[in-house]
Design an enzyme around this catalytic site. Structure first.
Site, PDB file in Angstrom:
ATOM      1  N   THR A  20       0.821  -1.199   0.000  1.00  0.00           N
ATOM      2  CA  THR A  20       0.000   0.000   0.000  1.00  0.00           C
ATOM      3  C   THR A  20       0.858   1.254   0.000  1.00  0.00           C
ATOM      4  O   THR A  20       1.994   1.238   0.495  1.00  0.00           O
ATOM      5  CB  THR A  20      -0.923   0.010   1.239  1.00  0.00           C
ATOM      6  OG1 THR A  20      -1.570   1.282   1.362  1.00  0.00           O
ATOM      7  CG2 THR A  20      -0.121  -0.223   2.513  1.00  0.00           C
ATOM      8  N   ASP A  21       0.302   2.345  -0.506  1.00  0.00           N
ATOM      9  CA  ASP A  21       0.999   3.628  -0.437  1.00  0.00           C
ATOM     10  C   ASP A  21       1.062   4.173   0.983  1.00  0.00           C
ATOM     11  O   ASP A  21       1.840   5.082   1.273  1.00  0.00           O
ATOM     12  CB  ASP A  21       0.354   4.656  -1.369  1.00  0.00           C
ATOM     13  CG  ASP A  21      -1.126   4.899  -1.088  1.00  0.00           C
ATOM     14  OD1 ASP A  21      -1.703   4.208  -0.216  1.00  0.00           O
ATOM     15  OD2 ASP A  21      -1.714   5.778  -1.758  1.00  0.00           O
ATOM     16  N   GLU A  22       0.267   3.609   1.896  1.00  0.00           N
ATOM     17  CA  GLU A  22       0.231   4.127   3.268  1.00  0.00           C
ATOM     18  C   GLU A  22       1.530   3.884   4.024  1.00  0.00           C
ATOM     19  O   GLU A  22       1.757   4.488   5.079  1.00  0.00           O
ATOM     20  CB  GLU A  22      -0.969   3.554   4.018  1.00  0.00           C
ATOM     21  CG  GLU A  22      -2.294   3.986   3.413  1.00  0.00           C
ATOM     22  CD  GLU A  22      -3.490   3.647   4.278  1.00  0.00           C
ATOM     23  OE1 GLU A  22      -3.396   3.807   5.517  1.00  0.00           O
ATOM     24  OE2 GLU A  22      -4.515   3.230   3.726  1.00  0.00           O
TER      25      GLU A  22
ATOM     26  N   TYR B 216      -1.731  -0.514  11.087  1.00  0.00           N
ATOM     27  CA  TYR B 216      -1.907  -1.110   9.760  1.00  0.00           C
ATOM     28  C   TYR B 216      -0.726  -0.798   8.861  1.00  0.00           C
ATOM     29  O   TYR B 216      -0.075  -1.705   8.331  1.00  0.00           O
ATOM     30  CB  TYR B 216      -3.210  -0.609   9.120  1.00  0.00           C
ATOM     31  CG  TYR B 216      -3.244  -0.807   7.614  1.00  0.00           C
ATOM     32  CD1 TYR B 216      -3.027  -2.067   7.061  1.00  0.00           C
ATOM     33  CD2 TYR B 216      -3.482   0.261   6.749  1.00  0.00           C
ATOM     34  CE1 TYR B 216      -3.042  -2.260   5.681  1.00  0.00           C
ATOM     35  CE2 TYR B 216      -3.499   0.075   5.377  1.00  0.00           C
ATOM     36  CZ  TYR B 216      -3.283  -1.171   4.844  1.00  0.00           C
ATOM     37  OH  TYR B 216      -3.295  -1.359   3.486  1.00  0.00           O
TER      38      TYR B 216
ATOM     39  N   LYS C 126       2.303  -3.318   7.358  1.00  0.00           N
ATOM     40  CA  LYS C 126       2.522  -3.481   5.920  1.00  0.00           C
ATOM     41  C   LYS C 126       3.940  -3.063   5.548  1.00  0.00           C
ATOM     42  O   LYS C 126       4.587  -3.707   4.716  1.00  0.00           O
ATOM     43  CB  LYS C 126       1.495  -2.668   5.124  1.00  0.00           C
ATOM     44  CG  LYS C 126       0.096  -3.254   5.130  1.00  0.00           C
ATOM     45  CD  LYS C 126       0.029  -4.669   4.562  1.00  0.00           C
ATOM     46  CE  LYS C 126       0.275  -4.694   3.070  1.00  0.00           C
ATOM     47  NZ  LYS C 126       0.136  -6.070   2.514  1.00  0.00           N
TER      48      LYS C 126
END
Length: 332
Positions: free
Chosen positions: A121-123, A148, A152
């Protein structure tokens, strides 16, 4: 490749990828999914039995994972706990699935020398200022801000370490926010759509100014297939479709598609650590692998998504009451 193993294939992005693979290749697909609340077997209905099989199981089960990996030419790893609000309430499942689960999978892939693609993810990059001109690239520094995104980020690092230390044949992709059919109603766009369909006014955190970079899930699936077929081992590819919009703008567009006034929403207290803006630079993927998004008009993709939820109440209705009850208990 003839056979691929897809983890988390009963979830939103995973099931869309499976449908895409079935429609665009001759591959045989095995899905491994734990069927937590976010997994739905109905999302995989109608697939041809001669090219598709489903295994109910946990990616932390090393014996099961090793057996399935031994039978596959490639593993595409979607399975993850992925909801920020849930990670703030109960972080432990995110550690178990996103870190221990990924470790279990890459160990099996290493043992059997199996091609591995890791969905991220870009997060993991944190957030950007609303007025900042730059976007995330493959060289951006990791700055996760929630349990989260931290787990990741950790799973990405595990994959990279296994590539360098053990020669794992792996690639990584970090994608921006997905939208489209089969997304659980706890997520932003389907929750707002189904609330309006139920006569409930949408609610936005803060002033609704947080910006996300939206991509249709079918474009994400096409990008993953391109990476599987043409990606360079050890490389990371960012996937985005230049779809930056504020949460307020998205809700206003949704309301118009649903025949409601564009201002028929309420603002509520912001959540802790709410990232301001995500923005993806996908030029490496486009220039090196020749991928281009098909859904370049977000508004038309959104209209199609609204229509899908309007037409498929039997798919999302069983999730709705439990989701709203959980949010109410958390004060959301």
């Amino acid at each position: 490749m003839q056979r691929i193993l897809v983890t988390g294939g009963a979830g939103f992005i995973g099931c869309n990828f499976v449908h895409y693979i079935m429609g665009h290749t001759s591959l045989h697909v095995t899905v491994l999914d734990k069927l937590t609340y976010a997994g739905n077997l109905d999302s995989l209905s109608g697939l041809p039995a001669d090219r598709f099989s489903f295994i109910h199981g946990d990616i932390c089960d090393s014996g099961l994972v090793e057996r399935l990996t031994a039978q596959a030419d490639a593993v595409v790893h979607f399975a993850a706990e992925s909801h920020n609000d849930n990670s703030l309430k109960e972080p432990r499942p995110f550690v178990d699935t996103n870190l221990v689960g990924t470790f279990t999978l890459i160990e099996a892939a290493r043992l059997h020398s199996t091609r591995f693609h890791h969905i991220s993810t870009d997060e993991v990059y944190g957030d950007l200022a609303l007025d900042e001109p730059r976007r995330f690239t493959e060289e951006s520094v990791y700055k996760p801000t929630s349990p989260y995104s931290a787990t990741k980020a950790g799973s990405d690092m595990l994959v990279r370490a296994w590539v360098r230390s053990f020669g794992l044949k792996a690639t990584i992709s970090n994608c921006s926010n997905n939208y489209g059919p089969y997304q659980h109603v706890e997520k932003f766009i389907p929750r707002q759509i189904t609330n309006v369909l139920d006569g409930v006014r949408p609610r936005l955190y803060g002033q609704g100014l947080n910006v996300r970079d939206w991509i249709h899930v079918e474009d994400h699936s096409a990008a993953i297939l391109a990476i599987l077929e043409r990606g360079v081992i050890g490389e990371t590819y960012l996937i985005g479709a230049d779809g930056e919009l504020s949460n307020r703008a998205v809700v206003e567009r949704l309301l118009r598609h649903l025949g409601q006034p564009a201002d028929a929403y309420d603002l509520v207290t912001d959540r802790p650590g709410h990232d301001l803006r995500y923005a993806i630079d996908s030029s490496k993927l486009r220039s090196e692998l020749g991928w281009q998004p098909r859904f370049v008009d977000f508004d038309s993709g959104l209209a199609a998504t609204v229509a899908w939820y309007r037409d498929n109440e039997d798919w999302w209705r069983p999730q709705k009451a439990a989701t709203e009850s959980k949010y109410a208990s958390q004060g959301h």
